[in-house]
Design a protein around this motif. Structure first.
Motif, PDB file in Angstrom:
ATOM      1  N   PRO A 144      36.820  32.697 -34.521  1.00 65.47           N
ATOM      2  CA  PRO A 144      36.347  33.717 -34.134  1.00 65.47           C
ATOM      3  C   PRO A 144      35.264  33.981 -33.056  1.00 65.47           C
ATOM      4  N   PHE A 156      31.445  36.739 -30.453  1.00 61.72           N
ATOM      5  CA  PHE A 156      31.890  36.261 -31.524  1.00 61.72           C
ATOM      6  C   PHE A 156      31.523  37.236 -32.702  1.00 61.72           C
ATOM      7  N   LEU A 157      32.049  36.667 -33.824  1.00 61.41           N
ATOM      8  CA  LEU A 157      31.983  37.636 -34.893  1.00 61.41           C
ATOM      9  C   LEU A 157      30.955  37.030 -36.023  1.00 61.41           C
ATOM     10  N   GLN A 215      32.977  40.157 -40.923  1.00 62.34           N
ATOM     11  CA  GLN A 215      34.203  41.078 -40.636  1.00 62.34           C
ATOM     12  C   GLN A 215      33.719  42.303 -39.597  1.00 62.34           C
ATOM     13  N   LYS A 216      32.693  42.739 -40.164  1.00 60.94           N
ATOM     14  CA  LYS A 216      32.204  44.206 -39.762  1.00 60.94           C
ATOM     15  C   LYS A 216      31.335  44.070 -38.583  1.00 60.94           C
ATOM     16  N   ASP A 262      30.094  42.253 -34.876  1.00 60.60           N
ATOM     17  CA  ASP A 262      30.470  41.236 -33.766  1.00 60.60           C
ATOM     18  C   ASP A 262      29.212  41.634 -32.628  1.00 60.60           C
ATOM     19  N   GLN A 306      30.969  47.837 -37.609  1.00 60.80           N
ATOM     20  CA  GLN A 306      32.059  48.690 -37.913  1.00 60.80           C
ATOM     21  C   GLN A 306      31.534  49.162 -39.384  1.00 60.80           C
TER      22      GLN A 306
END
Lengths: 333, 246
Positions: A204, A247-248, A251-252, A254, A295
């Motif tokens: 990621p 990069f992350l 999951q929510k 970045d 997110q």
């Protein structure tokens, strides 16, 4: 009469529904604050709202149509100023195993209350490429039409490039050039070359960067120093290096970081205390920027965008520093 | 006559030694789990002493209803991991039992599809990778469909597993549905991308996310380009183009 209208709308909706199934729209808002070198707010905070849409219409195996538009309205509550910008762009694409073509027509508009007249930019591009799974050769002739403070500036531009996939790296060398026609036979020309590198390591994380130069020439002149001869403006060489990593974190969440570096050399002399030096003017621009995106849910995201701009020059009036932070929210549906 | 019989004995002796060496190396190469491995580990100083009280449970787990020699071998790896983390024995047994179920099911799926002619050592890393993927958001039915597609295309198990591993990585960073994963997996397996390049798509999603593209839009771009014979180059150019619009 009213019933007929409803029937027409329903028929239109039913007909278009399969195509607009992949439509995407968003609305958002936020505020911006700019800070000067002595850390006092240089410009007043502004509030803005933005919205946009994307419509993607795949037709059959090879054709697709894409329509996108967006608009933003800014308001500066203390001074009462406002600004707005919008664009609308549509394209038709044909993609086969080894040939790709796309015709794009786009128009954008930008205006603030302190400008005399709005800025318009029309752009039509025919992008043609020959593709294999690992290499793509492309050429893209473009016709542009700018209207800047009621001055019409038509132009022709072109790009030729090659993109190749070497394991997890995509390398993309490109050359470009163009000519813009100003009133009274004045001309602006430019040409340049760049190489873009994108790395997709399979974790990621991703890195992209571009390195290149452009040479801009213009027949326009302007009196920059009182009593001196008019000097060529818009004539310079720009060398640039623009890396960006993304990069992350979860999951929510970045994060992207980009520290672009631009070095410009103007052909005319440096201006120090209203006198013209014989050495060319140079300007070094460094603008590190960080963007954090959360997110919050499937349809709502929050973005914090913060960046600095440092400009060093041997013409002191060109030097400066600013810091801008924007917080915005966006609904996608 | 004498010389002839000596040569014959030497030949037989040489062949016997060779056969012995081959069988020893085969046992070593296959790295098959043996009960003594577990005993040795339980007796080790670094192994938590409480595990000794559950010795029979551990033995049961490793020996009862085991359908493939790959299973106890991979369970042993999980056992070492759990022991190093000092996981309480009951919890460790519970975790191992779930892992055993998963591994057995993976072995069944792989064999059921038709990937039967694989040695234990060849099968082991694939079963391990699939088990990790199944611990995430991927379902057994999705993994089965992807492996079936891979088999149908006459690809080795490595290719099918690479597709599943990539989907697992993408599932950790996106909000895609199972239907999307199936579409993406099939597009990957029918594309011209080499299996070693599948995982690059994970980073493509990061780039698209950074450009404020929706996960479903990024997936659509990838699927459409792969279906038309394109690869990473075309995906990269399309994502960059969409980025410039925003």
């Amino acid at each position: 009469m009213k019933k007929t209208k409803i029937v027409i709308v329903v028929i239109l909706f039913v007909t278009l529904a399969p195509f607009v199934a992949e439509a995407d729209g968003y609305v958002g808002g936020g505020s911006e604050l700019t800070v000067s070198p002595d850390f006092t707010p240089q410009s007043v905070p502004n509030l803005f709202v933005e919205g946009g849409f994307d419509f993607f219409f795949p037709v059959g195996e090879n054709w697709s149509f894409f329509l996108t538009g967006a608009g933003e309205f800014s308001w500066f509550p203390i001074t009462g100023d406002f600004g707005g910008k919008a664009y609308l762009s549509g394209d038709a694409t044909y993609r086969s195993q080894s040939f790709f073509s796309r015709l794009t027509v786009s128009s954008s508009f930008d205006h603030t209350s302190w400008q005399k007249a709005p800025y318009w930019y029309q752009f039509s591009e025919l992008y043609l490429s020959l593709d294999s799974s690992r290499v793509s050769y492309y050429v893209a002739p473009v016709i542009v039409w700018e209207i800047d403070e009621n001055i019409h500036i038509p132009g022709i531009e072109g790009t030729f490039g090659l993109a190749a996939d070497i394991q997890t790296i995509v390398l993309n060398p490109e050359i470009e050039g163009g000519i813009h026609f100003l009133p009274e036979m004045e001309r602006r020309t430019f040409y340049g070359s760049l190489i873009e590198l994108s790395w997709y390591p399979g974790v990621p994380f991703t890195l992209s960067s571009s390195l290149g130069f452009t040479r801009n020439d213009s027949t326009e002149t302007e009196t920059l120093v009182q009593g001196e001869e008019p000097l060529p403006v818009n004539t310079y060489i720009n060398l640039f290096f623009r890396p960006k990593i993304s990069f992350l974190i979860t999951q929510k969440l970045d994060l992207s970081f980009s520290p672009p570096l631009d070095f410009m050399i103007m052909d005319h002399g440096a201006i120090v205390e209203e006198t013209l030096q014989s050495t060319p003017e140079y300007k070094l621009y460094f603008g590190p920027q960080i963007e954090i995106n959360l997110q919050v849910s499937k349809i709502f995201s929050l973005t914090l965008d913060s960046g600095c701009e440092f400009i060093w020059s041997n013409s002191p009036s060109e030097e400066g520093f600013s810091w801008t932070t924007t917080l915005s929210g966006r609904f996608s549906f | 006559m004498m010389i002839g019989s000596t040569t014959k004995s030497l030949q037989i002796g040489f062949l016997s030694v060779l056969l012995l060496l081959i069988s020893v190396s085969l046992v070593w190469a296959e790295n098959v789990w043996e009960k003594k491995d577990l005993l040795k580990w339980l007796d080790k100083e670094t192994t938590p002493t409480q595990y000794k009280d559950f010795e029979s449970d551990f033995f049961d787990l490793f020996t009862r209803n085991v359908t493939s020699p790959v299973v106890p071998d991979l369970l042993m790896e999980r056992l070492y991991e759990g022991g190093a983390k000092r996981v309480p024995a009951e919890r460790l047994l519970d975790g191992l039992s779930k892992e055993k179920e998963r591994l057995q099911r993976v072995v069944r799926i792989v064999a059921g599809i038709g990937y039967t002619e694989l040695s234990i050592d060849n099968l082991k890393p694939h079963v391990k990778a699939l088990s990790i993927a199944l611990r995430g958001d991927l379902t057994f039915s999705l993994v089965e469909e992807i492996l079936e597609e891979s088999f149908k295309n006459e690809y080795s198990l490595t290719v099918g597993v690479s597709a599943c591993t990539t989907l697992f990585q993408i599932s950790r960073i996106t909000f895609l549905t199972e239907k999307d994963f199936l579409k993406l997996g099939n597009a990957l397996l029918n594309s011209s991308l080499p299996a070693s390049g599948y995982s690059s798509l994970t980073s493509v999603f990061i780039k698209g996310r950074g450009s404020r593209l929706k996960d479903s839009d990024i997936m659509d771009i990838i699927v459409r380009i792969l279906e038309r014979g394109g690869g990473l180059v075309q995906i990269e150019r399309e994502i960059s183009r969409r980025t410039r619009r925003r």
